[in-house]
Design a protein around this motif. Sequence first.
Motif, PDB file in Angstrom:
ATOM      1  N   THR A   1       0.833  -1.203   0.000  1.00 45.53           N
ATOM      2  CA  THR A   1       0.000   0.000   0.000  1.00 45.53           C
ATOM      3  C   THR A   1       0.868   1.254   0.000  1.00 45.53           C
ATOM      4  OG1 THR A   1      -1.773  -1.147   1.189  1.00 45.53           O
ATOM      5  CG2 THR A   1      -1.815   1.259   1.215  1.00 45.53           C
ATOM      6  N   TRP A   2       0.559   2.147  -0.930  1.00 50.78           N
ATOM      7  CA  TRP A   2       1.210   3.460  -1.013  1.00 50.78           C
ATOM      8  C   TRP A   2       0.141   4.493  -0.655  1.00 50.78           C
ATOM      9  CZ3 TRP A   2       6.039   4.208  -4.136  1.00 50.78           C
ATOM     10  CH2 TRP A   2       6.630   2.980  -4.497  1.00 50.78           C
ATOM     11  N   VAL A   3       0.398   5.278   0.388  1.00 50.30           N
ATOM     12  CA  VAL A   3      -0.563   6.262   0.855  1.00 50.30           C
ATOM     13  C   VAL A   3      -0.050   7.662   0.559  1.00 50.30           C
ATOM     14  CG1 VAL A   3      -1.616   7.285   2.905  1.00 50.30           C
ATOM     15  CG2 VAL A   3      -1.590   4.802   2.631  1.00 50.30           C
ATOM     16  N   LEU A   4      -0.920   8.483  -0.023  1.00 52.36           N
ATOM     17  CA  LEU A   4      -0.601   9.885  -0.290  1.00 52.36           C
ATOM     18  C   LEU A   4      -1.639  10.739   0.437  1.00 52.36           C
ATOM     19  CD1 LEU A   4      -0.002   8.097  -3.063  1.00 52.36           C
ATOM     20  CD2 LEU A   4       0.801  10.303  -3.879  1.00 52.36           C
ATOM     21  N   ILE A   5      -1.176  11.649   1.283  1.00 54.63           N
ATOM     22  CA  ILE A   5      -2.068  12.429   2.145  1.00 54.63           C
ATOM     23  C   ILE A   5      -1.757  13.910   1.991  1.00 54.63           C
ATOM     24  CG2 ILE A   5      -2.910  12.751   4.498  1.00 54.63           C
ATOM     25  CD1 ILE A   5      -1.644  10.120   5.254  1.00 54.63           C
ATOM     26  N   GLY A   6      -2.793  14.703   1.758  1.00 56.57           N
ATOM     27  CA  GLY A   6      -2.541  16.131   1.717  1.00 56.57           C
ATOM     28  C   GLY A   6      -3.507  16.889   0.843  1.00 56.57           C
TER      29      GLY A   6
ATOM     30  N   LEU B   1       3.488  12.854   2.253  1.00 55.19           N
ATOM     31  CA  LEU B   1       2.736  13.964   2.839  1.00 55.19           C
ATOM     32  C   LEU B   1       3.051  15.288   2.155  1.00 55.19           C
ATOM     33  CD1 LEU B   1       3.613  13.255   6.591  1.00 55.19           C
ATOM     34  CD2 LEU B   1       1.608  12.419   5.365  1.00 55.19           C
ATOM     35  N   GLY B   2       2.051  16.154   2.100  1.00 54.40           N
ATOM     36  CA  GLY B   2       2.278  17.501   1.596  1.00 54.40           C
ATOM     37  C   GLY B   2       1.139  18.427   1.981  1.00 54.40           C
ATOM     38  N   SER B   3       1.479  19.645   2.433  1.00 54.55           N
ATOM     39  CA  SER B   3       0.450  20.595   2.852  1.00 54.55           C
ATOM     40  C   SER B   3       1.049  21.992   2.867  1.00 54.55           C
ATOM     41  CB  SER B   3      -0.067  20.220   4.243  1.00 54.55           C
ATOM     42  OG  SER B   3      -1.022  21.148   4.714  1.00 54.55           O
TER      43      SER B   3
END
Length: 381
Positions: A131-136, A228-230
């Motif tokens: 699983t590759w999770v990308l959040i932001g 992550l990125g924000s």
Amino acid sequence: MLSSIKQIIQATSNKGFKWTMLLKSKHRTSNEIIKLCGLAIAFTFIFFQAVLILQGFSTTPPVLKQSCYRESQDPTEFPINMCCQMYNYSKKDFFRCNTKIQETQQITRQITERNFPLEGSTNSTAHKRTTWVLIGDSRVRQIFSAFVSLLSGPRLKYKKPSTLGKWRSIHELTESLRIGKLHEDIEVNHLDYFVNLKFYWDPKLQRLPKLLKEWASNESDRPFVVFLGSGLHWMRQSIHAYHTSGLQSAASSFQMHMEKLYPQIENIASSINTIIQLLDPVQETAIFPKYKGIYSNENVQIYNQIITSIFSKSNAIIWDSNIPITNHYFRQCQIKNRQSYDKLWDCGNPLHPGFIAIEKSLNMLLNGICNKFLKINELYC
């Protein structure tokens, strides 16, 4: 993962000592010696797996370092990595990488369960999805969109809240995802290669603490990569503070939030490959008058300095090589205002680079993670 590896190495080292003592005894059976030889082999394998992981993620890979990139002699070409060669990943290459990751995880898991069984362990050899999770925010969603486009095909399915949990054909998603109007979670599965992509719409990383807590307490649900990125949404909400107190003061709420996240991110970064991407520059000349100053490269630098100061000594990777790529893209937009239906060029958008830059960023990410699993030529990143 790193802490558990240290425990395994320590435990296997102790058993290796017992193996040596048994060899010195004249009264041990051949079965005992064979068993302990197996333990020695297991120790050697796990040790090198530990070295592999430590080498890959204890420091930022050169492909993700801004300092490695220089402008090309051709002013129309994107910056070139001077530290190593970039491998150009195709869908086939990524699936080979995913298979190698699964093989490594499965072998390590089997050896660990066989030699150090935990209560309730089933010693299962079943495939476990990577699983590759990308959040932001929307910039993270752009990377996710490029990822989906790379893997697109009839065996790739997606679901999101608006599909009521039903899996749908990926071609229904790709265009709307590319346009960038989706403000919801998206999950993508490949039916053959046991790979899972998850995008969490969390533009201010306010949902992140709950996810981090879940992964910390449940090893079986942990993703292999968390990206992550924000920043942009924090900027927009601080516009009043900017006009009354200036940029530094306006960024204080973002700084306090990231400082609160640090312990949890640091905790999972020891067992999950955790990557924090710095903010891309913006095209200041095209910013709407209402947001002049708050959406500025000066403010982008302030936010990036906050992230770097908080996480520079953590186990998380700080990715900043996206910055020279986006800088080049926006310079080209100033020279020639380009617009294409496929969004490769989207010069009318001052906050988001076109996909000609985003696809290069995705390729950086895949080089940073997959190259060591594919054992690509040493000249490559």
